[in-house]
Design an enzyme around this catalytic site. Structure first.
Site, PDB file in Angstrom:
ATOM      1  N   GLU A   1      71.575 -16.401  61.610  1.00 39.34           N
ATOM      2  CA  GLU A   1      70.657 -15.730  60.682  1.00 39.34           C
ATOM      3  C   GLU A   1      69.763 -16.749  59.975  1.00 39.34           C
ATOM      4  O   GLU A   1      69.756 -16.854  58.736  1.00 39.34           O
ATOM      5  CB  GLU A   1      71.422 -14.878  59.671  1.00 39.34           C
TER       6      GLU A   1
ATOM      7  N   GLU B   1      75.507  -8.339  65.274  1.00 31.86           N
ATOM      8  CA  GLU B   1      76.425  -7.996  64.180  1.00 31.86           C
ATOM      9  C   GLU B   1      76.077  -6.624  63.632  1.00 31.86           C
ATOM     10  O   GLU B   1      74.901  -6.297  63.472  1.00 31.86           O
ATOM     11  CB  GLU B   1      76.267  -8.954  62.995  1.00 31.86           C
TER      12      GLU B   1
HETATM   13  C1  GLA Z   1      75.598 -11.772  58.009  1.00 30.94           C
HETATM   14  C2  GLA Z   1      76.180 -13.054  58.536  1.00 30.94           C
HETATM   15  C3  GLA Z   1      77.652 -12.976  58.793  1.00 30.94           C
HETATM   16  C4  GLA Z   1      78.334 -12.219  57.680  1.00 30.94           C
HETATM   17  C5  GLA Z   1      77.711 -10.859  57.561  1.00 30.94           C
HETATM   18  C6  GLA Z   1      78.382  -9.992  56.522  1.00 30.94           C
HETATM   19  O1  GLA Z   1      75.247 -10.904  58.984  1.00 30.94           O
HETATM   20  O2  GLA Z   1      75.550 -13.498  59.703  1.00 30.94           O
HETATM   21  O3  GLA Z   1      78.167 -14.292  58.876  1.00 30.94           O
HETATM   22  O4  GLA Z   1      78.181 -12.917  56.492  1.00 30.94           O
HETATM   23  O5  GLA Z   1      76.384 -11.026  57.160  1.00 30.94           O
HETATM   24  O6  GLA Z   1      77.801  -8.714  56.475  1.00 30.94           O
END
Ligand code: GLA
Ligand code: GLA
Length: 676
Positions: free
Chosen positions: A159, A316
Site C-alpha cells: 500500500e 486484501e
Molecule cells: C491495509 C494494510 C494491511 C492491514 C489492513 C487492515 O490494507 O495493507 O497490512 O493493515 O490495512 O485493514
C-alpha cells in the site's frame, strides 16, 4: 492533465483457477502453528498467500546479518501443501536499526514535525538512504527465491503511500524541484503556471522553491496541485526502482503492488500507476454508510477499468470487522461471500484477505482474519471454507475480461485533487461522493455503467456522465466535443470545465471550454450554505451548489428543470443541449441531487440515449448485474442488493454458483451463457 496510459502487457501469476488466500504472517506465530496453518489453508481451499510483507526486521535483524532460515522453511512448507506465494519484497516497514542509524529517512509533516518510528511505513519516498537499504533487501530476496517453485508473483512494498504519501522534508524539497524542472524546463514557465504574480511569489532561483509547508495563509494552489502530482509520481518512481531490480533477477515472475482504490484514498493516481505493474491489485474495505455496497461495487468497477478490463487481483479485504474505524462492525450473515464475489463480478480473479490468522498481539489484533481468535470452530472459518468451494466452481471464468457497458462514469484524478483544494467557493464539495451518487443511481435503475479513468476511449459508450469534471485542458474539451458530435450523450455537473491544467480559471464565463457544447453560460457560482437547500420544479431538492445559468443557444437547449426557490427561482437548473447536427446531446446538472434523487434525472437522460436495463424489469434496481466474457461465454453475475429474496426465474444460463429461484437476500449467483 494526466492521461490514463495504456495498461502494461497483462501478465498474470500462474494460479489454479481463481486465486484464494490472504496475507500470511507466520513470523508472528510459534513454529508449531505453521503446520496447522497449512492444514487449514488446504481445508479452506487457499491456493495463494502474500508472504513477508512486514518481515524486514526478522529477515535482516541487523545491518550486516540475514536470517532467511525461517522463510526458506515456510516457503517449502507452502509449496509442499500446494499453496503458491505472492512474495513481498518486505520493504514496507523499516526496522529499528535502520531508523536509529539513519533518522534522516523519517517523513516530515506539513507542520515540520518528524514522524517517529514505532508504527509502520515511516520512510520518505524520496530518501536516497532509504532506497539504498530497501533495494539491498529486494536484491537479497529476489536472489534467494528466484528459483523457488512456490514463487508466482512479487508484491512490491505494501500500500505505497498509505501513511507516507505527503512528505515535506528536505529530501522531498530537492526531489520536488527536480520534478518541477522536468515539467516546466524554465523558471519563467513555472512562474506562469503557478501564477506567481499573485502575492509576490515570483521565484528567481529554483532553490527558493519548497513543498507547500504550513504557511501564513493559503499556499499557492498550483504549487499544491503540483505537489500532489509530484507525491504520486515520487512513489511511482520508487515502485519502478524495486520493479527494475526484480525484473533483472526474475524476468518471468509478474510484479504487482496493492493499490487502495477505496473511499477517500485519493493521493495515488492509480490510473497513472496501472501501466507500471504486470497485473493490477487492489485492497478494499467496507466503509459503513447507506451506500457501502455501492461503494464496494464502484471501487471494484474502477479497479477493473484501470486494469483495462483485464482480470485483477483483490489483494486484501476483510472477512469481518476491521480495527481502524471508530466502530468496527462485524459482517452479517452472507456478507463475507457477497462482498468477495462482488469483486469477482467486476473482474477480480483472486480473492485475498488481510489476513490469514487474526493476530494475537499488535495494533491489528481486533482485525478479523480467515482464522479468527476463536479458531477453526467458528462461523467465519466455516464461511471462508464455503467461499473457497464456490470460487472453485467459478474456475471456468478465470481469465474472463469485463464486458463493457453502454454507459460510463468518467473518473478524473486531477479533478478530484483540484476540485477539493482550499479557498474555493465551498469546502463541502466531495468529488468522489458526487461520482458515487451517479453510480448508485445507475444501480438503482438496474443499468450497468463502467467507471472509467480519463483517457479511456469514450466513443464506444452511448452515455457518459462526467461529474465535477473540474480540470478541463483543451484536449479534453475537444475530446468531449467530438464525443457529442459523434452521437454520444454527455452529462456533466456543477464545477466542471472551470480550470486548465495549471489550475487557472477559464475566462469569459463558466464552464469555460464546455460552454458552447452545453449551450449555457454561468457568470457566477451560487454555492449553498450547510443545511441550505433549493427546490427544483421537478420536485427534487438540491444542496451544496447552484449556478446562475444563462441559456446561450435557445434553439437547441431544453430546460429539464428550473429552480423554484431561492435567489435563482425561475432560472434553469438542469439543461440539455441537442445540437442540430448529429444524434448526441450534452446535459448539465447545476446542483447536488444526491443518490436518492438522481435516479429520476438519470432515467430521463438514459431514455434519450435509448439505454435500459438488461434484467427483467421487476429485478432492476434490486439486483446488480455485471458481465464478464471470454471463450464464447458470457458470465452474468447477479448480486442481490436488497434484504429480501428476488425471483430471477426465466433468466437462462447454466448456474455455476448460487441460486436464482429465488436469489436469496445478499445472495450472489453466476450464470454461464453462450455468446451469440
Ligand atoms: C491495509 C494494510 C494491511 C492491514 C489492513 C487492515 O490494507 O495493507 O497490512 O493493515 O490495512 O485493514
Ligand atoms: C484582505 C486582504 C486582501 C484580500 C482580501 C480577501 O482584505 O487585504 O489582500 O486577501 O482579504 O478577502
Amino acid at each position: 492533465m494526466t492521461r490514463a496510459p495504456a495498461p502494461a502487457a497483462h501478465r498474470w501469476p500462474r494460479l489454479p483457477g481463481i486465486g484464494y488466500g490472504a496475507d500470511y504472517n507466520p513470523d508472528q506465530w510459534p513454529r508449531e502453528v505453521w503446520d496447522e496453518d497449512i492444514a487449514l489453508m488446504r481445508e479452506a481451499g487457499v491456493n495463494v498467500v502474500s508472504l513477508a510483507i512486514f518481515s524486514w526486521a526478522r529477515i535482516q535483524p541487523t545491518e550486516d546479518s540475514w536470517d532467511f532460515g525461517w522463510l526458506d522453511e515456510i516457503m517449502d512448507l507452502l509449496h509442499a501443501g500446494g499453496i503458491t506465494v505472492d512474495l513481498a519484497t518486505a520493504t514496507a516497514s523499516p526496522p529499528p536499526w535502520l531508523t536509529a542509524k539513519h533518522p534522516e529517512i523519517l517523513p516530515v509533516t506539513r507542520t515540520g514535525e518528524t514522524l517517529s518510528p514505532g508504527a509502520r511505513q515511516h520512510w520518505r519516498p524520496t530518501s536516497p538512504v532509504f532506497r539504498e537499504h530497501a533495494l539491498r533487501l529486494v536484491d537479497a530476496m529476489a536472489k534467494r527465491y528466484a528459483d523457488h517453485p512456490a514463487l508466482v508473483a512479487w508484491h512490491i512494498s505494501n500500500e505505497l503511500g498509505c501513511h507516507n504519501l505527503y512528505d515535506y522534508s528536505d529530501d522531498a524539497a530537492r526531489a520536488f524541484r527536480a520534478w518541477l524542472r522536468g515539467r516546466y524546463q524554465s523558471l519563467d514557465a513555472l512562474n506562469h503556471a503557478w501564477g506567481t504574480a499573485f502575492w509576490s511569489q515570483r521565484y528567481s532561483d529554483w532553490e527558493q522553491i519548497l513543498p507547500p509547508r504550513l504557511a501564513a495563509s493559503h499556499p499557492n494552489p498550483t504549487q499544491q496541485l503540483d505537489f500532489k502530482r509530484f507525491s504520486s509520481d515520487a512513489l511511482k518512481d520508487y515502485l519502478r526502482a524495486e520493479r527494475e531490480l526484480l525484473r533483472g533477477i526474475t524476468p518471468d515472475i509478474p510484479i504487482t503492488t496493492n493499490f487502495m482504490v477505496m473511499g477517500e484514498t485519493k493521493g495515488m493516481n492509480y490510473a497513472d500507476w496501472a501501466a507500471e505493474v504486470d497485473f493490477v491489485s487492489n485492497d478494499h474495505y467496507i466503509l459503513p454508510s447507506p451506500q457501502a455496497q455501492d461503494e464496494l461495487s464502484f471501487s471494484a468497477n474502477l479497479t477493473g477499468n484501470i486494469a483495462g478490463g483485464r482480470p485483477w487481483f483483490l489483494m486484501e479485504h476483510s472477512t469481518s470487522a476491521v480495527n481502524w474505524q471508530p466502530v468496527n462492525r462485524a459482517k452479517g450473515a452472507g456478507e463475507l461471500a457477497r462482498d468477495a464475489l462482488l469483486h469477482v463480478a467486476h473482474g477480480a480473479d483472486a480473492v485475498c484477505y488481510f489476513q490469514w490468522r487474526q493476530s494475537a498481539a499488535g495494533a491489528e489484533k481486533y482485525h478479523s482474519g480467515m482464522v479468527p481468535h476463536a479458531g477453526r470452530d467458528s462461523e467465519v472459518f466455516r464461511s471462508v471454507t464455503t467461499l473457497g468451494q464456490r470460487l472453485k466452481d467459478l474456475a471456468p471464468l478465470a481469465g474472463a475480461d469485463r464486458a463493457p457497458a453502454r454507459a460510463a462514469i468518467l473518473f478524473d484524478w486531477e479533478s478530484w485533487w483540484a476540485s477539493e483544494q482550499d479557498s474555493h467557493p465551498t469546502e463541502l464539495l466531495r468529488y468522489r461522493a458526487e461520482a458515487l451518487d451517479w453510480y448508485s443511481a445507475f444501480l438503482a435503475l438496474g443499468v450497468r455503467a463502467d467507471v472509467v479513468p480519463t483517457g479511456t476511449a469514450l466513443a464506444g459508450y452511448d452515455l457518459v456522465v462526467a461529474p465535477v469534471l473540474h480540470v478541463v485542458p483543451a484536449p479534453l474539451a475537444k475530446e468531449l466535443t467530438d464525443y457529442v458530435a459523434g452521437g454520444g450523450h454527455l452529462v456533466t455537473t456543477y464545477f466542471s470545465g472551470i480550470v486548465d491544467e495549471n489550475d487557472h480559471a477559464h475566462l469569459g464565463g463558466y464552464p469555460g471550454p464546455l460552454r458552447d457544447l452545453l449551450g449555457i453560460r454561468i457568470e457566477e457560482f451560487a454555492p449553498l450554505l450547510p443545511g441550505e437547500s433549493v427546490a427544483l420544479d421537478d420536485g427534487t431538492t438540491g444542496t451544496l451548489w447552484s449556478d446562475r445559468i444563462e441559456i446561450t443557444d435557445e434553439a437547441s437547449v431544453e430546460v429539464l428543470a428550473s429552480y423554484r426557490s431561492g435567489e435563482l427561482a425561475g432560472r434553469p437548473a438542469l439543461t440539455r443541449r441537442t445540437p442540430a447536427t448529429g444524434n448526441g446531446s450534452a446535459a448539465y446538472v447545476s446542483t447536488r441531487l444526491g443518490h436518492e434523487q438522481l435516479p429520476g434525472v438519470l432515467a430521463r437522460l438514459l431514455e434519450a440515449a435509448g439505454i435500459e436495463g438488461e434484467l427483467p424489469a421487476p429485478a432492476r434496481g434490486k439486483v446488480e448485474l455485471t458481465v464478464r466474457a471470454h471463450q464464447g461465454h458470457a458470465y452474468w453475475f447477479l448480486i442481490n442488493r436488497t434484504e429480501e429474496p428476488v425471483d430471477l426465474t426465466g433468466i437462462d444460463g447454466e448456474l455455476l454458483t448460487g441460486e436464482t429461484a429465488p436469489l436469496p437476500a445478499r445472495g450472489v449467483a453466476v450464470l454461464r451463457r453462450d455468446l451469440p
